[in-house]
Enzyme design. Structure first.
Site, PDB file in Angstrom:
ATOM      1  N   ARG A 405       0.556  -1.419   0.149  1.00  0.00           N
ATOM      2  CA  ARG A 405       0.325   0.284  -0.013  1.00  0.00           C
ATOM      3  C   ARG A 405       0.761   1.325   0.240  1.00  0.00           C
ATOM      4  O   ARG A 405       0.351   2.269  -0.232  1.00  0.00           O
ATOM      5  CB  ARG A 405      -1.380  -0.173   1.416  1.00  0.00           C
ATOM      6  CG  ARG A 405      -2.238  -1.248   0.876  1.00  0.00           C
ATOM      7  CD  ARG A 405      -2.656  -0.958   2.559  1.00  0.00           C
ATOM      8  NE  ARG A 405      -4.199  -1.457   2.292  1.00  0.00           N
ATOM      9  CZ  ARG A 405      -5.138  -2.323   1.841  1.00  0.00           C
ATOM     10  NH1 ARG A 405      -5.455  -0.289   0.951  1.00  0.00           N
ATOM     11  NH2 ARG A 405      -6.395  -2.296   1.644  1.00  0.00           N
ATOM     12  N   GLU A 434      -1.418  -8.224   3.860  1.00  0.00           N
ATOM     13  CA  GLU A 434      -2.613  -8.915   4.169  1.00  0.00           C
ATOM     14  C   GLU A 434      -3.308 -10.073   3.750  1.00  0.00           C
ATOM     15  O   GLU A 434      -3.031 -10.566   2.640  1.00  0.00           O
ATOM     16  CB  GLU A 434      -3.379  -7.379   3.735  1.00  0.00           C
ATOM     17  CG  GLU A 434      -3.174  -6.467   4.075  1.00  0.00           C
ATOM     18  CD  GLU A 434      -4.043  -5.246   3.273  1.00  0.00           C
ATOM     19  OE1 GLU A 434      -4.969  -5.273   2.309  1.00  0.00           O
ATOM     20  OE2 GLU A 434      -3.769  -3.911   2.994  1.00  0.00           O
ATOM     21  N   GLU A 445     -10.538  -2.169  -5.297  1.00  0.00           N
ATOM     22  CA  GLU A 445      -9.270  -1.362  -4.423  1.00  0.00           C
ATOM     23  C   GLU A 445      -8.536  -0.804  -4.942  1.00  0.00           C
ATOM     24  O   GLU A 445      -8.088   0.312  -4.365  1.00  0.00           O
ATOM     25  CB  GLU A 445      -9.873  -2.180  -3.150  1.00  0.00           C
ATOM     26  CG  GLU A 445      -9.004  -1.192  -2.119  1.00  0.00           C
ATOM     27  CD  GLU A 445      -8.928  -1.706  -0.411  1.00  0.00           C
ATOM     28  OE1 GLU A 445      -8.414  -1.117   0.580  1.00  0.00           O
ATOM     29  OE2 GLU A 445      -9.051  -3.144  -0.339  1.00  0.00           O
ATOM     30  N   ASP A 502     -12.991   5.624 -11.829  1.00  0.00           N
ATOM     31  CA  ASP A 502     -13.482   7.448 -11.729  1.00  0.00           C
ATOM     32  C   ASP A 502     -12.038   7.801 -12.286  1.00  0.00           C
ATOM     33  O   ASP A 502     -12.030   9.072 -11.567  1.00  0.00           O
ATOM     34  CB  ASP A 502     -13.798   7.561  -9.893  1.00  0.00           C
ATOM     35  CG  ASP A 502     -14.364   8.943  -9.891  1.00  0.00           C
ATOM     36  OD1 ASP A 502     -14.232   9.621 -11.015  1.00  0.00           O
ATOM     37  OD2 ASP A 502     -13.581   9.411  -8.446  1.00  0.00           O
ATOM     38  N   HIS A 724     -18.862   0.585   1.662  1.00  0.00           N
ATOM     39  CA  HIS A 724     -17.412  -0.253   0.477  1.00  0.00           C
ATOM     40  C   HIS A 724     -17.937   0.348   0.053  1.00  0.00           C
ATOM     41  O   HIS A 724     -18.440  -1.019  -0.648  1.00  0.00           O
ATOM     42  CB  HIS A 724     -17.955  -1.866   1.952  1.00  0.00           C
ATOM     43  CG  HIS A 724     -17.899  -2.204   3.298  1.00  0.00           C
ATOM     44  ND1 HIS A 724     -16.571  -2.013   3.963  1.00  0.00           N
ATOM     45  CD2 HIS A 724     -18.546  -2.080   4.295  1.00  0.00           C
ATOM     46  CE1 HIS A 724     -17.212  -1.861   5.564  1.00  0.00           C
ATOM     47  NE2 HIS A 724     -18.455  -1.830   5.521  1.00  0.00           N
ATOM     48  N   CYS A 726     -15.519  -0.644  -2.647  1.00  0.00           N
ATOM     49  CA  CYS A 726     -14.974  -1.667  -3.293  1.00  0.00           C
ATOM     50  C   CYS A 726     -16.333  -3.211  -3.408  1.00  0.00           C
ATOM     51  O   CYS A 726     -16.508  -3.777  -4.114  1.00  0.00           O
ATOM     52  CB  CYS A 726     -13.651  -3.309  -2.697  1.00  0.00           C
ATOM     53  SG  CYS A 726     -12.593  -1.537  -2.038  1.00  0.00           S
TER      54      CYS A 726
END
Length: 758
Positions: A405, A434, A445, A502, A724, A726
């Site tokens: 990340r 993760e 995501e 987006d 959420h 995602c």
């Protein structure tokens, strides 16, 4: 000079030919003995046809793909043994023959004189309505539609000119509209008289300038009923078989129609095609094998209307009005495969006329085409492993992206570069440290986080213009533009993996992406250099576009008052740099005579040349994933919809498709939620969609494709809603009443960035 149209009696039809797919024989007598003028075979439209990269042919094919039919019949020729005339071939008529030759003919066609006005016709209709005596009206319709000469005399504003211009068809619009509008009020025998007259006209071979006459007949409102489809089909076939010069006239005349009349023509053709494909009562129509030319003819005429819509200064109809949703239920992949292999050759496919295919079909074609490529690549990977006797790992079937990340952009670039050969496999994303499987949420995501970071103004790759609310490529120069390739790859992966991004690019970006739609074999050839205008610049830099428009319209002395040369300046990383728009541009003043050239060069510099290296890298990134013939079917607007979704919201559809977890659709909280959302203005509805899904746009398949879910959380009603993105999910506490829900929801969606957004 009179409009020169000659005719010859049609020979009696043989008994065996009196089938439903032919025009019914109407006995007619004429004394004209002039030579017959052959109709032209089904021609091409070089200015309309979809082009294939390998095949330069523009001919319109004559077979088509239908459900349950493997091969269609060829389009029957209008006349045997005819040759296609050149578009600009000189028309030989009686009028331009030498006098000594003309003397051999007994008589020229006599043009009838018809002087009835709109007012007189409407008075006839009123009298007939009151008295019930329709004989006078019946005779008018029978005479007017009895021959092309009578049509010419009745509906032309001036019957004397031999031809018309593209700007004016010469038709008396008010009169023909009144005649057609009143037709539905007349008794059945008057309506049959019109059809009888049209049959008589179509059964004859006409010479001369008949585009005007077909233009008049095509507006007949009777062609909406399957009972008239045999006649309508023959009319369409003859229009489709006209020379390209006549098509050119028709195209320009169509764009002069009112929006109402134009839309009626489009809807009538769509209904005809849909009914022929899926007839409600098949027994009402001839067998498909006997009329395989119906749909090609109708589609060709529809392409003339589409071309008229394109060349109109302002589109008469939105391009989506030319979509035929019925084709969503046909075997469009078979149609696509035939088009891929045969192009615009002798076989009709809808892909030759891509304007008629909806975005749903085009997206499905791209995805299925990509799936086939994905499967092929995965199979090859497995074969390679097996041939080397190595252990087969199922991860070979996917494009596996593993990132941290904190190093999201750099890791993503490294992963995509390392897996460049696997870009067309199914995407799977995981984050280092993760646990969890990617069931679609992690992929979305990854897209959301990466796009936000790359397009942030602090990152420097793109500039955001507040006036136009869009991003544009930064013009700074550097040695490495690989990050622009990453953005192109991301857009391609989003299309292939059905992810809505987006992104706020102006429409001209998608024009450039399709220039050309297929990557050239010669990598030295320029790409992305679209022909752009001041209108395109206005969508990016509206203030500058307005200033250049004022320069073009300035009535004073441009050179003395503007003191401008063919040199422009722009800021790059805080430094002002100057560029010549042409060699020696700093010494060439802008004048009244050369200001158009200056504006065009300036627009080309801003939208093409100044960002050429950035956009070229971006172009190749996108096409490294989306290299498909299917891109040739797309308009730039459709590429934008595939990448970013549609801006047209329908919250009622979202309500119908919504799923619930912990709630049911009858719970008070859910009923209050939808009462509030449906009552929101569009601005707040878009905010809600962005809050819940990460984008305020709708995917190609509509709201149902969002898989929108409302979940219950056992939390205090003091909490705000949580989303959420995602998973396109919004979580609501059980609010006590509608007022409280509206207040909390409004606060949440108005402060979504960095708050309550997971």
């Amino acid at each position: 000079m009179l409009l020169n149209i000659t005719r010859e009696n049609h020979t009696p039809l043989h008994q065996a030919e009196r089938e439903r797919d032919r025009l019914p024989p109407i006995s007619s007598h004429s004394s004209s003995g002039l030579d017959r003028g052959p109709k032209l075979p089904y021609p091409s439209l070089n200015f309309i046809s979809n082009h294939r990269k390998e095949d330069g042919s523009h001919s319109i094919s004559s077979q088509f793909i239908l459900p349950g039919i493997r091969h269609g019949r060829e389009l029957p020729p209008i006349c045997p043994n005819v040759r296609l005339k050149h578009q600009h071939q000189h028309r030989i008529t009686v009028d331009n023959l030498p006098p000594e030759v003309r003397a051999r003919f007994a008589t020229d066609p006599v043009m009838p004189l018809r002087t009835k006005t709109v007012k007189e016709f409407q008075e006839d209709i009123e009298r007939a309505t009151v008295s019930g005596d329709w004989k006078h009206v019946h005779d008018f319709y029978l005479t007017t539609f009895g021959s092309f000469l009578e049509l010419n005399a009745a509906f032309k504003k001036d019957a004397s000119p031999s031809f018309n211009t593209i700007e004016d068809s010469g038709i008396n619009t008010k009169f023909i509209n009144a005649v057609y509008d009143a037709l539905s009020l007349t008794p059945p025998d008057a309506q049959r008289a019109v059809l009888k007259g049209i049959i008589n006209s179509l059964l004859r071979e006409w010479k001369g300038c008949v585009a005007f006459l077909y233009f008049s007949l095509l507006q007949n409102p009777q062609c909406t009923s399957p009972a008239t489809y045999v006649i309508y089909a023959h009319l369409l076939r003859q229009i489709a078989a006209l020379a390209e010069a006549d098509h050119y006239f028709l195209m320009h005349w169509f764009k002069k129609l009112s929006q109402k009349r134009f839309k009626q023509l489009v809807e009538r053709l769509h209904l005809f095609i849909s009914t022929r494909l899926f007839p409600v009562k098949p027994e009402e129509l001839p067998p498909m094998a006997k009329c395989s030319w119906w749909i090609p003819s109708a589609t060709k005429v529809l392409s003339l209307l589409n071309a008229a819509n394109i060349i109109s200064s302002t589109p008469i109809l939105p391009f989506v009005d030319f979509y035929n949703p019925t084709l969503d239920h046909t075997d469009f992949m078979e149609d696509y495969r035939i088009w891929q292999t045969q192009g615009n050759s002798t076989r009709f496919t809808f892909c030759q006329f891509a304007f008629i295919l909806s975005t749903v079909v085009k997206k499905a074609v791209i995805q299925k085409d990509s799936e086939q490529q994905m499967i092929s690549m995965a199979r090859q990977s497995l074969v390679d492993k097996v041939s080397r006797r190595q252990r087969v790992d199922m991860s070979l079937l996917f494009l596996n992206i593993k990132v941290r990340r904190l190093q999201l952009v750099s890791d993503s670039m490294d992963e995509l570069t390392r897996n460049r050969a696997d870009l067309k496999k199914k995407l799977k994303v995981s984050f280092v440290g993760e646990a969890g499987l990617d069931m679609g949420g992690l992929t979305k995501e990854w897209f959301l986080l990466l796009i936000r970071q790359i397009f942030h103004t602090d990152y420097g790759m793109f500039t955001f213009f507040n006036d136009s609310h869009c991003h544009w490529f930064s013009s700074w120069k550097c040695d490495n533009f690989s990050e622009f390739r990453l953005v192109g790859v991301l857009m391609g992966l989003a299309v292939y993996n059905s992810i809505t991004l987006d992104i706020s690019f102006p429409p001209c970006v998608y024009k450039k992406l399709l220039t050309p739609p297929v990557v050239p074999c010669d990598l030295d050839l320029p790409v992305g250099n679209a022909t752009l205008t001041l209108d395109d610049l206005q969508q990016v830099m509206p203030d500058l576009s307005h200033g250049l428009a004022e320069l073009l319209s300035y009535e004073g002395n441009v050179e003395e008052d503007f003191c401008t040369t063919f040199q422009v300046s722009q800021e790059e990383l805080g430094v002002i740099k100057s560029y010549n728009l042409k060699p020696g541009g700093d010494k060439i003043p802008v004048t009244n005579q050369n200001r158009k050239e200056y504006v065009q060069l300036y627009v080309d510099f801003l939208l093409n040349k100044s960002i050429y290296r950035q956009f070229t890298t971006f172009y190749y990134g996108f096409h490294s994933v989306c290299a498909s013939d299917a891109l040739m079917l797309l308009r730039p607007e459709e590429v934008e919809i595939l990448v970013c979704g549609s801006p047209n919201l329908d919250m009622s559809s979202l309500q119908k498709a919504a799923q619930y977890e912990g709630y049911s659709k009858t719970d008070p909280t859910i009923r209050a939620f939808w009462d509030v959302v449906l009552g929101f203005p569009l601005k707040f509805q878009k905010r809600l969609l962005h809050f819940s899904t990460g984008s305020d746009r709708v995917p190609v398949g509509g709201m149902a494709d969002l898989n929108f879910k409302i979940s219950k959380i056992d939390a205090s009603t003091e909490w705000l809603p949580i989303s959420h993105t995602c998973f396109n999910q919004i979580c609501l506490p059980p609010y006590k009443n509608k007022k409280e829900l509206k207040q909390k929801l409004t606060i949440a969606i108005s402060n979504a960035e960095g708050f309550g957004l997971e």
